[in-house]
Design a protein around this motif. Sequence first.
Motif, PDB file in Angstrom:
ATOM      1  N   ASN A  75      95.411  10.279  59.167  1.00  0.00           N
ATOM      2  CA  ASN A  75      95.558  11.681  58.744  1.00  0.00           C
ATOM      3  C   ASN A  75      95.719  11.841  57.231  1.00  0.00           C
ATOM      4  OD1 ASN A  75      98.252  11.155  58.146  1.00  0.00           O
ATOM      5  ND2 ASN A  75      99.075  12.298  59.884  1.00  0.00           N
ATOM      6  N   ASN A  76      95.540  10.767  56.494  1.00  0.00           N
ATOM      7  CA  ASN A  76      95.570  10.877  55.031  1.00  0.00           C
ATOM      8  C   ASN A  76      94.180  10.831  54.408  1.00  0.00           C
ATOM      9  OD1 ASN A  76      98.274  11.365  54.598  1.00  0.00           O
ATOM     10  ND2 ASN A  76      98.810   9.187  54.685  1.00  0.00           N
TER      11      ASN A  76
ATOM     12  N   ASP B 232      97.775  12.097  49.918  1.00  0.00           N
ATOM     13  CA  ASP B 232      99.085  11.456  50.092  1.00  0.00           C
ATOM     14  C   ASP B 232      99.235  10.249  49.155  1.00  0.00           C
ATOM     15  OD1 ASP B 232     101.582  11.030  51.049  1.00  0.00           O
ATOM     16  OD2 ASP B 232     101.016  11.069  53.171  1.00  0.00           O
TER      17      ASP B 232
HETATM   18 MG    MG Z   1     100.296  12.273  54.899  1.00  0.00          MG
END
Ligand code: MG
Length: 363
Positions: A219-220, A235
């Motif tokens: 999810n980054n 991130d």
């Molecule tokens: Mg993140």
Amino acid sequence: MSEPRHLRTAAAQFQFRGEAEAFVPYGNGHINDTYLVTCNGACAPARYILQHINAQVFHSPAVVMQNIERVTAHLAAQLAHEPDRARRALTLVPARDGSNWYVDADGETWRAYPFIENARSYETATSVEQAFQAAAAFGRFQQQLASLPAPRLHETIPDFHHTPRRFAALERAIAADVKGRAKLAQPEIDFALAHESITGVLLQADLPERITHNDTKFNNVLLDDATGESLCVVDLDTVMPGLALYDFGDMVRTTTSPAAEDEQDLSKVTMQFPLFEALVRGYLSTAGGFLTETEKKFLAFSGKLITFEVGIRFLADYLAGDTYFKIHREGHNLDRCRTQFKLVESIELQEEKMNRLVESIAG
Ligand code: MG
Ligand code: ADP
Ligand code: GN1
């Protein structure tokens, strides 16, 4: 989660287009507070990501921001001739005083990025193409940062991926057992103790230090809504000197299992071989040119190691009373630990085959 009043005050410090009107908590991170901010002005609404840095975890937010300033500037320079470059790397929004972050009256640190539109991240991968794309993006990220000029980046969290020290921290948490929870986690403690021998393997392998992301959760990475292409790595708090395999390992951890990190039905947790193959191919498509033979040899192992490492971090935090990772239910960190250890077992069952695949591709 920060008070709306603090959010408004923080948002007002940044050079946004228009006035910040709506704030929505965004994403599923375990550490910082992230908000999607919508500004309304004369022109069309503009959207931004506004983040409050967790200073319990990042003891020096200024050091984090100094790294991010250098990293984002370098990525922008690397992308200078690329189409759509504003969507291919994060860009810091300056504060009104011209600095790249804002420290509020309570000493809390805030930063903002333009929201990258028409793209999104996913909690789990649903196709081999997504896995390929994510791995290619993190490999490209390492490749782009290989040319970052000196000085060395700050270590925003020292020993972040030093697995033997993570193991020692777990042993201390077991011995202290401050919440009396060790008896509720005996199988997990036994599993952890039985795996101590793997903790030092990468540190003893004489691998080169590189600039790495260190939090390459699936999810980054943002994938383009229209094409599915990987656009942008996000991130950046833990971008610092590290081993390339820390990044590949965390991709295996977060991309190959169809189950969520906190899934309670462990029968759903499994290392899906085709997704691993897609990660290897995607990563080598961008990082293959600079990785050494030894790094390639440990690709499968790194998945096991980083999954184990994050598992023992969740376990230690459960035993310590949930002081590090945000939790949303009782036993949340123990649930997260269990999925990690189940995934380690699944990798162990397939490790030889994974190694054979890597050899056949990178060989
Ligand atoms: Mg993140
Ligand atoms: P956390 O530290 O809380 O994980 P992230 O920086 O990963 O915070 O942001 C949380 C989520 O917000 C990401 O998973 C991603 O989906 C989204 N995100 C972050 N930055 C941007 C951006 N500039 N544009 C669009 N989406 C973003
Ligand atoms: C944290 O912030 P987030 O959710 O991307 C953690 C990672 C862990 C991850 C486990 C600074 O990442 O190291 O692997 O949770 N980040 C930090 O999901 O500790």
